[in-house]
Write a protein that holds these residues in place. Sequence first.
Motif, short mmCIF file in Angstrom:
data_model
loop_
_atom_site.label_atom_id
_atom_site.label_comp_id
_atom_site.label_asym_id
_atom_site.label_seq_id
_atom_site.Cartn_x
_atom_site.Cartn_y
_atom_site.Cartn_z
N GLY A 112 0.81 -1.22 0.00
CA GLY A 112 0.00 0.00 0.00
C GLY A 112 0.84 1.26 0.00
N LEU A 113 1.73 1.34 0.98
CA LEU A 113 2.53 2.55 1.09
C LEU A 113 3.55 2.65 -0.06
CD1 LEU A 113 3.05 2.60 4.94
CD2 LEU A 113 1.40 3.86 3.56
N GLY A 165 3.87 5.62 -2.49
CA GLY A 165 5.17 6.29 -2.58
C GLY A 165 5.63 6.45 -4.02
N PHE A 166 5.56 5.38 -4.78
CA PHE A 166 5.95 5.50 -6.18
C PHE A 166 5.08 6.47 -6.93
CE2 PHE A 166 9.47 2.95 -6.94
CZ PHE A 166 9.39 1.77 -6.24
N LEU A 214 6.16 9.90 -6.12
CA LEU A 214 7.46 10.16 -6.73
C LEU A 214 7.32 10.54 -8.20
CD1 LEU A 214 10.55 9.75 -5.97
CD2 LEU A 214 10.37 7.64 -7.26
N PHE A 215 6.61 9.70 -8.94
CA PHE A 215 6.46 9.97 -10.36
C PHE A 215 5.56 11.17 -10.61
CE2 PHE A 215 8.80 6.88 -12.66
CZ PHE A 215 8.94 5.80 -11.82
N GLY A 216 4.62 11.39 -9.72
CA GLY A 216 3.78 12.58 -9.86
C GLY A 216 4.60 13.84 -9.76
N THR A 268 -2.38 7.58 -7.34
CA THR A 268 -1.68 8.59 -6.55
C THR A 268 -0.85 9.50 -7.44
OG1 THR A 268 -1.40 6.78 -4.98
CG2 THR A 268 -0.41 8.87 -4.40
N CYS A 269 -0.24 8.92 -8.49
CA CYS A 269 0.53 9.74 -9.43
C CYS A 269 -0.36 10.78 -10.07
CB CYS A 269 1.16 8.83 -10.49
SG CYS A 269 2.17 9.69 -11.67
N ALA A 270 -1.53 10.34 -10.53
CA ALA A 270 -2.44 11.27 -11.19
C ALA A 270 -2.91 12.35 -10.22
CB ALA A 270 -3.64 10.51 -11.76
#
Lengths: 534, 534
Positions: free
Chosen positions: A275-276, A280-281, A284-286, A331-333
């Motif tokens: 999950g984390l 996290g990734f 990061l990419f966001g 999360t990135c989006a």
Amino acid sequence: MEYFSNIKWRAISLTFCIVLSFPHGSSGEIPPKPTGSVTVLPPIKPNDGPQAFPDAEKENLPVFTMDYPRIQIPFEITLWVLLASFAKIGFHVYHKITVWVPESCLLISIGLIVGAIMHSVHEEPPAVLTSNVFFLYMLPPIVLDSGYFMPIRPFFENVGTVLWFAVVGTLWNSIGIGMSLFAICQIEAFGVQDINLQENLLFATIISAVDPVAVLSVFEDVSVNEQLYIVVFGECLFNDAVTVVLYNMFNFVAEMPVVEPVDVFLGVARFFVVGLGGMGFGVLFGFAAAFTTRFTANVREIEPLFIFMYSYLAYLVAELFAISSIMAIVTCALTMKYYVEENVSQRSCTTIRHVIKMLGSISETLIFFFLGVVTITTEHEWNWGYILFTLLFAFVWRGLGVLVLTQIINPFRTIPFNLKDQFGLGYGGLRGAISFALAFTLPDNIGRRQLFITATIAIIIFTVFIQGISIRPLIEFINVRRTNRNLGTINVEVHCRLMEHTIFIFFFFFYFEMQLTAATTNNIWLENIGELHF
Amino acid sequence: MEYFSNIKWRAISLTFCIVLSFPHGSSGEIPPKPTGSVTVLPPIKPNDGPQAFPDAEKENLPVFTMDYPRIQIPFEITLWVLLASFAKIGFHVYHKITVWVPESCLLISIGLIVGAIMHSVHEEPPAVLTSNVFFLYMLPPIVLDSGYFMPIRPFFENVGTVLWFAVVGTLWNSIGIGMSLFAICQIEAFGVQDINLQENLLFATIISAVDPVAVLSVFEDVSVNEQLYIVVFGECLFNDAVTVVLYNMFNFVAEMPVVEPVDVFLGVARFFVVGLGGMGFGVLFGFAAAFTTRFTANVREIEPLFIFMYSYLAYLVAELFAISSIMAIVTCALTMKYYVEENVSQRSCTTIRHVIKMLGSISETLIFFFLGVVTITTEHEWNWGYILFTLLFAFVWRGLGVLVLTQIINPFRTIPFNLKDQFGLGYGGLRGAISFALAFTLPDNIGRRQLFITATIAIIIFTVFIQGISIRPLIEFINVRRTNRNLGTINVEVHCRLMEHTIFIFFFFFYFEMQLTAATTNNIWLENIGELHF
């Protein structure tokens, strides 16, 4: 004219289906003999050449040749996408249907028809609904679409509830359904005694995963209040972490003779890693995407590409490390959206939004369509007892879960869920293609793999059709709190436009005045203004 | 700050290159041992599963696993595209360079550097510049970009000249260069006596093809007059028909002992089939696209998809029948453009244009980049005499051809080409990736295949670098008629906006008045208007 267009489209779609069913070789391999009425000369070296070539024995230069295997893959992909797009047009031409029957049902139905046609001419379906293709190519656009257009404020206001339902709810469902099914397996009459507890739990994990694709396609038509929408929606996206861990765990455990307590502890640890790590990734990419778009002022035409590349990289890297890729890309989006939309040009912004919607839409269409096709063409193993009890338990445990969890979470909520909301929550838990793909990834050493696949398909068809079609009338009947969202949007849009036009007026007057001043010194302007007949 | 960003970007790009060179297995196959510092557990069944899995011997649930082969293909594609995009950003950050050195040269240089790095660590380049990948995936976006944004009126005003140069010019070049090279081959000192006439003609056909990618990337920076631009541009696109036929013909003939007169006649017939067939398919799919967009009012989000699908289908179907796919896709774009832009929504229109530009831009970047990479990693066979004479003859015959053909066509032109225009025409005939890909499709039974590939690369590098870099100063020096286009565009744009804003003003006043009337009867409006502080 409308009626005629409708018939025309249905005829065209059907003809297309029939025509499409012909050129498919077995599992997408080069067919031994390409179809068609042309004399096809087998290609000689080079196969990669821009044209096929006759044998040296033939004396004269060929004027007309055909080389299908070379273009087969892109050609068939394009045709399937085009067929799916025609299906979407067809549905909307016959507008009344889409009001009561969700598009997902229609697409599965079309898929069933096409699958039946292909089965009757003994063609293999295109080898596209392998799990790899689904997880690597078809799912990311949909999840990116969901994540990019997720309403941020309602989401963060409900994040506790979302995670509560996503994590605890999925656990509840998996373990409850799994153990109930194991109890059923003990009954000799059903003939499924060979399925042990771990396999039942594994299967239960697969079918507990509420599917964002199916849920979205239904909830978009039914305008429920935002709280309900965001909780169901968020649950779909974030239960992936739990599903991944449980699937892993039960798969692993199903092959092991002994389960040690440390494994349970490791399972919990893995959940946090998954999950984390995913989040996290994604973050990061966001941020990488947000940072990159600061420098794209001179390369505006490829700006949208960065958004897509970074999101996809987040997804792939998460897949690489076997952590929750759905959470990573969502999360990135979420992270990059506002920075990016500030940095890129207006055109790029429009393009990004439209392309994300377009890819998500066509992926979703293809998924349901292939769901229908593969339903017909897969070998099934039916077992009345097991499957009916699966449906029952899935329904019952979902309902119980929603009731119990809501009771626990309601005191912490600003707007508690009433019973009607809970009905929406429970009844809106549709299963879809993620369960389907997970079923196909079951290892071969599970004896009853075909039964599990059949049961998964059964529950998907049941939830999508029965629950999907009936949810709208039921929600209207019991009068679940509806959204004010649409009305608010019109207001907002009107006032945005008023503001825009006001600003334009000021600029216009300012500008016109400037031009009139300039015109006295520049002939070209006078000529052209004269054309305007102002 | 600017200088620092520049250094930073170069450092980042170089680091990226180095990092990227590591995970490449041989020709994209699964590497025997994935790199990385994590303990990687080999995946067991199922390989397609969402996570890799440890062996059953391992006792505990793994918390951290890695499965690279599964995501290798999309991951590497994404990384290469991202690297190419960073290169583009990098060039534009260091703005002075792009003024004098065309982007194509910079990209080839970066490709050469990356190729050298990969070669030194003994990595294979990604197996992406196979001819199939080039012709089926990398070329169509570029040609669609060219065709979609081709200025229609200048094109049709010059269509005779375009076709004259495309057809007769390419024939002149192929046959002239081929026969001159054959004459050179007779000289013993060069050691290439084994190359017969047909092989020379075949090679000459490959290198006569003026390349749209290379030409565009140079001519966009140099603002020559439209006549010159459109003739060179049109020639690049439409010489494909001739190249296809000649390549076919000489390839066929190279393997035959006897050439009959009927074959020459069939060659001419084939030319018409290829050319007119390509245009026919293009028009067919163009009208299909135009027709389909009449019905997409309810499915706005997937409207752009139809444009891409139909164009790509036109290309693929032309490839299927071995006719000119470039002409097919250009004609398709030309045919459908105006109908489509009338039918689709404003957002879709913006998206279509932007995505076409984006895909074309990134394809072009990748092509030049890989041209550089493969230049280093291919095995070369160098022959001073043959290659130098190839360069000489290509240059000489191009110049002669332009002179002679212009003399013949000038009486028919409204605006005849003067000598300076002819210089631009001749000097602007750059070769590029199409020649490169065609060289790779040469059959293996041609003895001097490696020499041909090396010579093709040599001529591409020569024309792109020497001619590409020098054309701008030369054109400015000899003062070729420049375009008024930029100024005209600003004028047009200003007046379009004036008109738009005028219309908005009228609507605004009308609308505002309506709202004020409505406001007296509707509380919501009053509240919200109050917010505007109007």
